[in-house]
Every structure is written in C-alpha cells, then in structure tokens.
Design a protein around this motif. Structure first.
Motif, PDB file in Angstrom:
ATOM      1  N   ASP A 563       3.414  25.444 -20.954  1.00 10.81           N
ATOM      2  CA  ASP A 563       2.580  24.979 -22.052  1.00 10.81           C
ATOM      3  C   ASP A 563       1.593  23.970 -21.468  1.00 10.81           C
ATOM      4  OD1 ASP A 563       1.415  24.093 -24.328  1.00 10.81           O
ATOM      5  OD2 ASP A 563       3.266  23.564 -25.375  1.00 10.81           O
ATOM      6  N   TYR A 564       0.323  24.390 -21.354  1.00  8.34           N
ATOM      7  CA  TYR A 564      -0.663  23.534 -20.697  1.00  8.34           C
ATOM      8  C   TYR A 564      -1.171  22.430 -21.627  1.00  8.34           C
ATOM      9  CZ  TYR A 564      -0.652  26.893 -16.906  1.00  8.34           C
ATOM     10  OH  TYR A 564      -0.264  27.682 -15.861  1.00  8.34           O
ATOM     11  N   VAL A 565      -0.638  22.367 -22.837  1.00 10.33           N
ATOM     12  CA  VAL A 565      -0.971  21.287 -23.759  1.00 10.33           C
ATOM     13  C   VAL A 565       0.037  20.164 -23.544  1.00 10.33           C
ATOM     14  CG1 VAL A 565      -1.248  20.642 -26.174  1.00 10.33           C
ATOM     15  CG2 VAL A 565      -1.902  22.932 -25.404  1.00 10.33           C
ATOM     16  N   GLN A 566      -0.451  18.946 -23.461  1.00  8.44           N
ATOM     17  CA  GLN A 566       0.442  17.815 -23.193  1.00  8.44           C
ATOM     18  C   GLN A 566       1.397  17.586 -24.359  1.00  8.44           C
ATOM     19  OE1 GLN A 566      -2.640  14.835 -22.294  1.00  8.44           O
ATOM     20  NE2 GLN A 566      -1.733  14.663 -20.263  1.00  8.44           N
ATOM     21  N   GLY A 567       2.603  17.143 -24.027  1.00 11.64           N
ATOM     22  CA  GLY A 567       3.582  16.809 -25.059  1.00 11.64           C
ATOM     23  C   GLY A 567       4.976  17.273 -24.678  1.00 11.64           C
ATOM     24  N   THR A 568       5.969  16.409 -24.886  1.00  9.56           N
ATOM     25  CA  THR A 568       7.378  16.734 -24.653  1.00  9.56           C
ATOM     26  C   THR A 568       8.117  16.445 -25.953  1.00  9.56           C
ATOM     27  OG1 THR A 568       7.145  16.097 -22.323  1.00  9.56           O
ATOM     28  CG2 THR A 568       9.383  16.295 -23.186  1.00  9.56           C
ATOM     29  N   ASN A 569       8.280  17.490 -26.768  1.00  8.05           N
ATOM     30  CA  ASN A 569       8.819  17.314 -28.115  1.00  8.05           C
ATOM     31  C   ASN A 569      10.319  17.631 -28.116  1.00  8.05           C
ATOM     32  OD1 ASN A 569       9.276  17.120 -30.857  1.00  8.05           O
ATOM     33  ND2 ASN A 569       7.380  18.178 -31.417  1.00  8.05           N
ATOM     34  N   LEU A 570      11.117  16.695 -27.578  1.00 11.44           N
ATOM     35  CA  LEU A 570      12.566  16.870 -27.558  1.00 11.44           C
ATOM     36  C   LEU A 570      13.137  16.799 -28.973  1.00 11.44           C
ATOM     37  CD1 LEU A 570      15.204  17.160 -26.008  1.00 11.44           C
ATOM     38  CD2 LEU A 570      15.204  14.680 -25.669  1.00 11.44           C
ATOM     39  N   ALA A 601       6.264  13.446 -28.046  1.00  9.97           N
ATOM     40  CA  ALA A 601       5.762  14.126 -29.244  1.00  9.97           C
ATOM     41  C   ALA A 601       6.908  14.289 -30.232  1.00  9.97           C
ATOM     42  CB  ALA A 601       5.167  15.480 -28.890  1.00  9.97           C
ATOM     43  N   HIS A 602       6.563  14.345 -31.496  1.00  9.80           N
ATOM     44  CA  HIS A 602       7.549  14.614 -32.548  1.00  9.80           C
ATOM     45  C   HIS A 602       6.842  15.319 -33.696  1.00  9.80           C
ATOM     46  CE1 HIS A 602       5.665  10.946 -34.121  1.00  9.80           C
ATOM     47  NE2 HIS A 602       6.113  11.313 -35.319  1.00  9.80           N
ATOM     48  N   LEU A 603       7.631  15.872 -34.601  1.00 15.75           N
ATOM     49  CA  LEU A 603       7.070  16.572 -35.752  1.00 15.75           C
ATOM     50  C   LEU A 603       6.789  15.591 -36.874  1.00 15.75           C
ATOM     51  CD1 LEU A 603       9.166  19.867 -36.030  1.00 15.75           C
ATOM     52  CD2 LEU A 603       6.900  19.550 -35.019  1.00 15.75           C
ATOM     53  N   ALA A 604       5.577  15.681 -37.416  1.00 14.09           N
ATOM     54  CA  ALA A 604       5.228  14.890 -38.593  1.00 14.09           C
ATOM     55  C   ALA A 604       5.780  15.591 -39.836  1.00 14.09           C
ATOM     56  CB  ALA A 604       3.708  14.742 -38.682  1.00 14.09           C
ATOM     57  N   PRO A 605       5.828  14.898 -40.997  1.00 13.10           N
ATOM     58  CA  PRO A 605       6.342  15.534 -42.225  1.00 13.10           C
ATOM     59  C   PRO A 605       5.629  16.830 -42.585  1.00 13.10           C
ATOM     60  CG  PRO A 605       6.167  13.164 -42.520  1.00 13.10           C
ATOM     61  CD  PRO A 605       5.537  13.472 -41.197  1.00 13.10           C
ATOM     62  N   ASP A 606       4.336  16.966 -42.208  1.00 13.34           N
ATOM     63  CA  ASP A 606       3.612  18.193 -42.550  1.00 13.34           C
ATOM     64  C   ASP A 606       3.855  19.316 -41.542  1.00 13.34           C
ATOM     65  OD1 ASP A 606       2.265  17.257 -40.363  1.00 13.34           O
ATOM     66  OD2 ASP A 606       0.304  17.078 -41.339  1.00 13.34           O
ATOM     67  N   ASP A 608       3.089  19.326 -38.296  1.00 12.58           N
ATOM     68  CA  ASP A 608       2.254  19.238 -37.100  1.00 12.58           C
ATOM     69  C   ASP A 608       2.901  18.314 -36.075  1.00 12.58           C
ATOM     70  OD1 ASP A 608       0.373  20.932 -38.120  1.00 12.58           O
ATOM     71  OD2 ASP A 608      -0.892  19.325 -38.937  1.00 12.58           O
ATOM     72  N   ALA A 609       2.612  18.573 -34.800  1.00 12.72           N
ATOM     73  CA  ALA A 609       3.163  17.747 -33.738  1.00 12.72           C
ATOM     74  C   ALA A 609       2.245  16.549 -33.495  1.00 12.72           C
ATOM     75  CB  ALA A 609       3.317  18.558 -32.459  1.00 12.72           C
ATOM     76  N   VAL A 610       2.856  15.372 -33.356  1.00 11.13           N
ATOM     77  CA  VAL A 610       2.127  14.146 -33.054  1.00 11.13           C
ATOM     78  C   VAL A 610       2.419  13.783 -31.606  1.00 11.13           C
ATOM     79  CG1 VAL A 610       1.835  11.714 -33.615  1.00 11.13           C
ATOM     80  CG2 VAL A 610       2.306  13.370 -35.435  1.00 11.13           C
ATOM     81  N   PHE A 611       1.362  13.692 -30.773  1.00  9.61           N
ATOM     82  CA  PHE A 611       1.535  13.379 -29.358  1.00  9.61           C
ATOM     83  C   PHE A 611       0.869  12.049 -29.033  1.00  9.61           C
ATOM     84  CE2 PHE A 611      -0.823  13.315 -25.322  1.00  9.61           C
ATOM     85  CZ  PHE A 611       0.233  13.230 -24.435  1.00  9.61           C
ATOM     86  N   MET A 612       1.531  11.275 -28.182  1.00  7.67           N
ATOM     87  CA  MET A 612       0.933  10.040 -27.683  1.00  7.67           C
ATOM     88  C   MET A 612       1.705   9.598 -26.448  1.00  7.67           C
ATOM     89  SD  MET A 612      -1.431   7.813 -27.843  1.00  7.67           S
ATOM     90  CE  MET A 612      -2.140   8.166 -29.450  1.00  7.67           C
ATOM     91  N   TRP A 613       0.939   9.133 -25.459  1.00 10.03           N
ATOM     92  CA  TRP A 613       1.559   8.512 -24.286  1.00 10.03           C
ATOM     93  C   TRP A 613       0.856   7.209 -23.989  1.00 10.03           C
ATOM     94  CZ3 TRP A 613       0.815   6.410 -19.564  1.00 10.03           C
ATOM     95  CH2 TRP A 613       1.953   6.245 -18.758  1.00 10.03           C
ATOM     96  N   PRO A 614       1.612   6.115 -23.796  1.00 10.06           N
ATOM     97  CA  PRO A 614       3.069   5.989 -23.865  1.00 10.06           C
ATOM     98  C   PRO A 614       3.604   6.393 -25.240  1.00 10.06           C
ATOM     99  CG  PRO A 614       2.045   4.021 -22.924  1.00 10.06           C
ATOM    100  CD  PRO A 614       0.946   4.838 -23.493  1.00 10.06           C
ATOM    101  N   PRO A 615       4.904   6.753 -25.303  1.00 17.56           N
ATOM    102  CA  PRO A 615       5.447   7.274 -26.557  1.00 17.56           C
ATOM    103  C   PRO A 615       5.324   6.283 -27.703  1.00 17.56           C
ATOM    104  CG  PRO A 615       6.964   7.654 -24.730  1.00 17.56           C
ATOM    105  CD  PRO A 615       5.901   6.745 -24.215  1.00 17.56           C
ATOM    106  N   LEU A 616       5.050   6.816 -28.880  1.00 20.26           N
ATOM    107  CA  LEU A 616       5.021   5.992 -30.083  1.00 20.26           C
ATOM    108  C   LEU A 616       6.443   5.621 -30.502  1.00 20.26           C
ATOM    109  CD1 LEU A 616       2.443   8.062 -32.173  1.00 20.26           C
ATOM    110  CD2 LEU A 616       2.030   5.839 -31.099  1.00 20.26           C
ATOM    111  N   PRO A 617       6.618   4.465 -31.138  1.00 22.96           N
ATOM    112  CA  PRO A 617       7.949   4.137 -31.671  1.00 22.96           C
ATOM    113  C   PRO A 617       8.447   5.196 -32.649  1.00 22.96           C
ATOM    114  CG  PRO A 617       6.523   2.201 -31.683  1.00 22.96           C
ATOM    115  CD  PRO A 617       5.660   3.354 -31.317  1.00 22.96           C
ATOM    116  N   GLU A 618       7.504   5.812 -33.397  1.00 17.86           N
ATOM    117  CA  GLU A 618       7.908   6.861 -34.333  1.00 17.86           C
ATOM    118  C   GLU A 618       8.518   8.059 -33.606  1.00 17.86           C
ATOM    119  OE1 GLU A 618       5.084   5.298 -34.166  1.00 17.86           O
ATOM    120  OE2 GLU A 618       4.177   4.901 -36.126  1.00 17.86           O
TER     121      GLU A 618
END
Length: 688
Positions: A563-570, A601-606, A608-618
């Motif tokens: 997956d060439y899109v950034q994000g590690t959604n464990l 990355a994590h899933l938002a309520p809608d 969609d995946a939310v990505f950020m580095w450094p990781p967000l507290p959410e």
C-alpha cells in the motif's frame, strides 16, 4: 514343410517377434518434455515468496527463462532474445546515411553537366553558346536543376543517358520500394526504351494503382472484398512477391513499406526533404501517377494508423544509402522496435500472444522463433496442468499452485526449527488433530488413529499362547508372531479444542522499502498452509493493514502488493480480528501481529481513515480500545516487531503489559519460525 513351420509357429517366427527393452542410449530422450513445468512453478514460487506479485513473477520467469545444468539457459527467456534484437537494431542504425538518394542524384547530375559542357565546347555557333549559358544559370538545388532540364535538348548522348539514369533509377526505387515486384514491370522505362514502351509501362503502373486504390476504398467502406481481391491478384499478383492471402495481408505489407517511406522523409533535414521530394516529383513525371501514389499513401495511412508514420530516425555510417536502401533500413528499424516492445512485455495486459513469432523468425532466425514457441508452450502448460488460471487481469496462481507455494513456505520455515518437540509439524496422520487419552480400543474399519503397537503385539502373543498351549521343553519354537485382524488396537484420542487465529500483517510501504515484504508474505503463507493441512479445525484469518485493513484470502495474499499510501492502521486490523474471534467462540483466541511501525492511522466515526505522523492521541486511544476489547475477550496479542523504531518499541511494550501478550523481535530470516512456533505453542493453551 513341418507343421510348426506351416502353422507359423516355428522357431524363426519366435525369433522375429522377440523384443528387448532397455534405457535409451541414442542421445537426449526423444519423449522427454521440452521443459520441467514443476521447475518453472518453483521458480515462480521463489519470486512470490521473495515478495513479488504473481503477475510480476510470471513475467520475470518468461523474461529470464529456465536455467540449465551448465548455468546457460535451458530455455532462453525474452530478455536474451530482446538483447539480440537490440544488437541488430544498433547494427541497422549504423548502416549508412539516409541522404544517399539526394547525394547520388547530385553526383550524377554533375557528371551529366560535365559531359554536356565538354560536348558543347567542341561546337561552334550561337546554339551551343546559348546551351552553355542555360547550364551556367541552373539552380544550385539538384531537384530544381533536374526539373529545369526536363525539356533540355542534350547535345551529348552520354550526358542524356546519365540524366535519364537519375530519373529512371529514382523512379524505379520509389515504386519498387512500395511494390517489391515492380522492377520487372518497369523494364520498359529503362534507358534505351522508346516513347511507346515508356508510355505502355507507365500506363500499366497507373492501372494497377487505380485498381489497388479502388480495392482499398471498398475495404475501408466495410464491403466484402473477397471476389475483388481475387480478381486483383489474378491481374497484378506478379507485382506482389509476398503472396498475400487476403486484403488484410496485402494492406499489412503495403502499409509497412509506405510507413518506411514516410519515416525516411521525417528523418531528413528540411533541406534534404525538399530536395528528395523535388527529385521524386521529377522522376515520377506524370501528374496522374503522382496523384495515384499519394492516394495510396493516404488510404494505407487511414487503414493502419497505428504504424510509426512520422517518427524520424537517426542513422549513422559513412555509406550513402539509396532511396530503397534507406527506406528498407528504416522499415527494419521499425520492425525491430515493434519486436523489442513485444519482447519487453511492459505494456499493461501484455502476454506472450503479443509476440509475433513470424516477425521473430524474420529478424532473429528460426531458433529464436522456436524459443518463443517453447515459452508460449510453457505458459500454456502451466495453465493446462492447473497451476495457472486466467482472470480479467491476466494469469494468476491456481489454488493447486497456492497449496504447493504454501508447502514450500512451510518447509523453509521448518528448516529453521531444530527443536522437533515444539509442535506437531512432523505428524502426517489424521490423528494429529486429537490428543491421546492413554487408553486404546479395538481397531475398526475406517479408523485413522495411530496403532497401539504394544497392545497389538501383546494381543497376538496372548492369542498364540492360548491357541498352542504352554511351551513344551525341547519343542521347536515358531519364528515370529502372526498378527490377525482382531489383534489390532488403536490409540484413543479426544478432539482438541480448535483455535481462532487472526494474523495481522503490516502492508505499509515501509515493509517493502526495508526488505521485509518477502519474509512477511512467506510467514503468512506458511501459517495458512500449516493450519489448512495440520489443524483444519482451526479458523485462520489473515488481515492486511495499511491506511485501511481488510481480510485476505490465500489467493489475495500471494498476489498482494504494498500500500503506497502512508498509514499503519492497526486499530482497524484489531477490530476485524475481534469480529473473526467472536464468530468462532469455541476456539482458542490467537492474535498475532507483524508490524514495523507504530500506529499512525485509525478509523473515524464516518469510516474514513485518519492519518498523521507523529501519531495523534486519538489514534493511540482508538488502537488501545481495540486492544482492551480483545483482552476482555480472553485473547492474548503477541506482537512481532520488525526493526528498532523507538516509537514502536514503546507502543508494543505498553500493549504487552496491558494485554499480557508477548513481544518478539525476530530477524527477518527467522520471522516465520517465530510466528509458526508461537502459534503452535499458543494454541495449546486454554481460555481462563
């Protein structure tokens, strides 16, 4: 004659029908297959296990071929053929200069003018002086000079002959380049022919062109040209040595030559192009003939627009090439370019069917064409024998091939496992799915449990003693013990509790950039094969995660790409793992995570995946919430950390303390051993 001889049963007849069989000693086995399909499949498997996609692995196999015992390819691949074609193209591009027709015309014109001036110098009178003045005022352009001399009354026969050669040779080259058999038809235009012969030959050419353009126009309108083509070939077939069988073959041959002529014009400088066009116009002479030739070029271009009509080429070399030689060289370059493209197999959806075997034979010889046929046969055999299947995207591995691939992956993993007591990977009997209770029972037809050898032999001994009585001193002792069906006993087993296994594998780009993709894929395929063959009561789900996560079948796993899109959604992966475990509540819950980076990355309520580095507290909170949900369910999460990222180390240590699972930091060469061993060990546990 004896009865035996009369009946045909004599000794001579017996001798004539006697056959002896033995090993073949006359060279290579004539019945041996041209290649080893399983060897090709194993080569495919090596590429897939190294991290490549299935289609890339098949393409690479066909490109490099199959190696022989001496290191030379037993079956040369497309790369070797392509290298030969590239060498031929380099040689063709050094054949000579493309402006040979212009320079040759200029040289002959100089000879003609020199001979004419010499003849005029020996004559007296105003007419000779006037002719000299006209020659002195000719344009410097060879094409314009040739055109201006079209009505000149030559004093020198040698000069006139040379001038006619300029026109006749170029006219012959132009027509013969387009129509290979035109030289014979143009004999009436050679020097020495009278006007009647020239007019007859010229009319024959125009008639043929008119008929040809009419045939092509019918074909372009979609009309049935079968009869028209037959009539055309009956009338003009001797001009087409290619012997086309239908209109399309005729168009292919003519369009190739016409495109080469256009490429010649595009390859010249503007001044050279203007000169050559002027010379050709002067050579053709007849406006009707020139119009027919232009119409033919337009028709062919409309029917075969995919050819390289306007692409110029740079030719090197000292030898000036005539018009026909230059056009032929460019046609050869165009053919080699097409061949290089088809052998390269780089365009989307490329297959070996794209390679024109006849074109390969024309360019590289019969041996190269046979190699291509063998490669095509290899691809067909892999499909025919059920190793490959064709889908909308091309070829892919069949379930049969995936089982072999998983077996290979598992065997490679077990090569590192020296402690045979850590699991039942050596067991091959169906009873491996049950645990011995210590008791045995009489064997019944259909039982697959292991034999209790001690009790079976004991039953036979006791039965033998009961039948023969106690041993009498001095009596002969029978050898061995005879086993009867009623003697056999099997070990009683109880069915083990199954396991619900979720293997979460990181598919982010860092996995391939750091060389971890191949070991990850090999590990997942090995575990999938182990579960399918040794622990069929277990439920395994492989979950890949990048910016999003999704469950993967074995087929999808073998062909999965990074997956060439950034994000590690464990977080998303653990959510899917929890659903899988809850669908199998009777199984021992096992969660294994292979990753090289902390969650980003994590899933938002809608959704969609939310990505950020450094990781967000959410992101951390959402991931930990899934860890807690699995912990409450009783599933231990064992993490296999690849690399030494400090953020990942802090995260996995915190998860291990919170969940009670374990953290492993295996080297890439031992990742499969760690994961498989941990699965074998963990599945023996019991839920608290």
């Amino acid at each position: 004659m004896s009865d035996a001889a009369a009946s045909g049963r004599g000794p001579n007849r017996h001798r004539s029908n006697r056959h002896r069989y033995g090993p073949w000693r006359g060279g290579p086995d004539p019945l041996a297959p041209p290649f080893d399909v399983r060897e090709a499949l194993d080569a495919l498997g090596e590429d897939v296990l190294a991290g490549g996609s299935i289609r890339d692995a098949l393409r690479d196999l066909l490109r490099r071929g199959l190696p022989g015992e001496t290191g030379r390819p037993d079956l040369p691949g497309l790369d070797e053929l392509r290298a030969r074609a590239a060498r031929m193209r380099r040689d063709a591009s050094r054949r000579g200069r493309l402006d040979g027709a212009v320079t040759s015309a200029q040289a002959k014109l100089d000879q003609a003018l020199a001979a004419e001036r010499e003849e005029l110098a020996g004559r007296d009178g105003d007419e000779a002086r006037f002719a000299e003045a006209r020659l002195d005022n000719l344009p410097r352009s060879a094409a314009r000079a040739v055109s201006d001399l079209s009505d000149y009354a030559w004093a020198s026969q040698d000069a006139e002959r040379i001038y006619r050669e300029i026109l006749d040779d170029l006219r012959g080259d132009v027509l013969d380049q387009q129509f290979r058999g035109m030289r014979d038809a143009l004999r009436g235009m050679q020097p020495g022919a009278d006007d009647a012969q020239r007019q007859a030959a010229n009319q024959a050419v125009k008639d043929m062109l008119s008929d040809l353009n009419g045939l092509l126009a019918k074909h372009a309108r979609g009309e049935d040209t079968t009869q028209a083509f037959a009539e055309f070939m009956d009338k003009h077939g001797d001009l087409f040595p290619e012997d086309p069988k239908n209109v399309d073959e005729l168009i292919d041959a003519l369009a190739r030559q016409a495109a080469a002529a256009q490429r010649l014009m595009a390859s010249l400088t503007p001044q050279q192009r203007e000169e050559l066009q002027g010379l050709m116009a002067a050579a053709l002479g007849d406006p009707d003939l020139a119009a027919q030739m232009a119409a033919l070029s337009d028709n062919l271009r409309a029917l075969r627009p995919d050819l390289s009509w306007e692409r110029g080429e740079r030719m090197r070399g000292e030898n000036p090439l005539g018009y026909g030689e230059a056009a032929d060289a460019l046609a050869e370059l165009a053919d080699l370019d097409d061949l290089l493209d088809s052998l390269g197999q780089q365009h989307p959806g490329a297959t070996l069917d794209d390679v024109d075997v006849e074109q390969v034979e024309r360019a590289l010889g019969a041996g190269a064409a046979q190699d291509v046929r063998r490669l095509q046969q290899l691809e067909r055999e892999l499909e025919r024998q059920g190793w490959l299947v064709r889908d909308s995207g091309g070829m892919t591995l069949s379930p049969k091939a995936l089982r072999r691939l998983g077996q290979t992956a598992l065997r490679q993993v077990f090569e590192h496992l020296k402690d045979g007591g850590r699991g039942e990977h050596d067991l091959r009997d169906a009873g491996a799915s049950g645990e011995a209770t210590g008791a045995s029972r009489a064997w019944q037809f259909g039982d697959e449990q292991p034999l209790d050898v001690v009790r079976t032999v004991g039953n036979a001994v006791r039965r033998s003693v009961a039948t023969t009585g106690p041993r009498v001193p001095g009596a002969r002792t029978p050898r061995g013990v005879r086993l009867e069906v009623d003697d056999f006993e099997v070990v009683e087993t109880e069915r083990r509790a199954g396991a619900a296994v979720a293997l979460c594998v990181d598919l982010s780009y860092s996995m391939i950039s750091e060389g971890r993709w191949g070991p990850m894929k090999q590990t997942a395929l090995a575990l999938a094969h182990l579960v399918a063959t040794r622990f069929p009561q277990d439920a395994l789900q492989i979950i890949g995660f990048g910016r999003h996560a999704s469950a993967l079948s074995v087929e999808q796993l073998a062909g999965v790409e990074p997956d060439y899109v950034q994000g590690t959604n464990l977080q998303h992966a653990l959510k899917i793992a929890g659903r899988h475990l809850r669908r199998h509540p009777d199984g021992e819950p096992v969660v294994l995570v292979v990753t090289d980076g902390e969650p980003t990355a994590h899933l938002a309520p809608d959704g969609d995946a939310v990505f950020m580095w450094p990781p967000l507290p959410e992101t951390i909170r959402a991931t930990v919430a899934e860890v807690d949900a699995l912990t409450r369910y009783g599933a231990a999460i064992n993490l296999f950390m690849l690399g030494e990222d400090p953020g990942l180390r802090r995260f996995v240590d915190a998860v291990a303390r919170r969940n009670g699972g374990r953290v492993f930091t295996p080297g890439l060469d031992r990742l499969g051993q760690y994961v498989v061993s941990d699965y074998l060990k963990t599945r023996k546990g019991r839920r608290g």
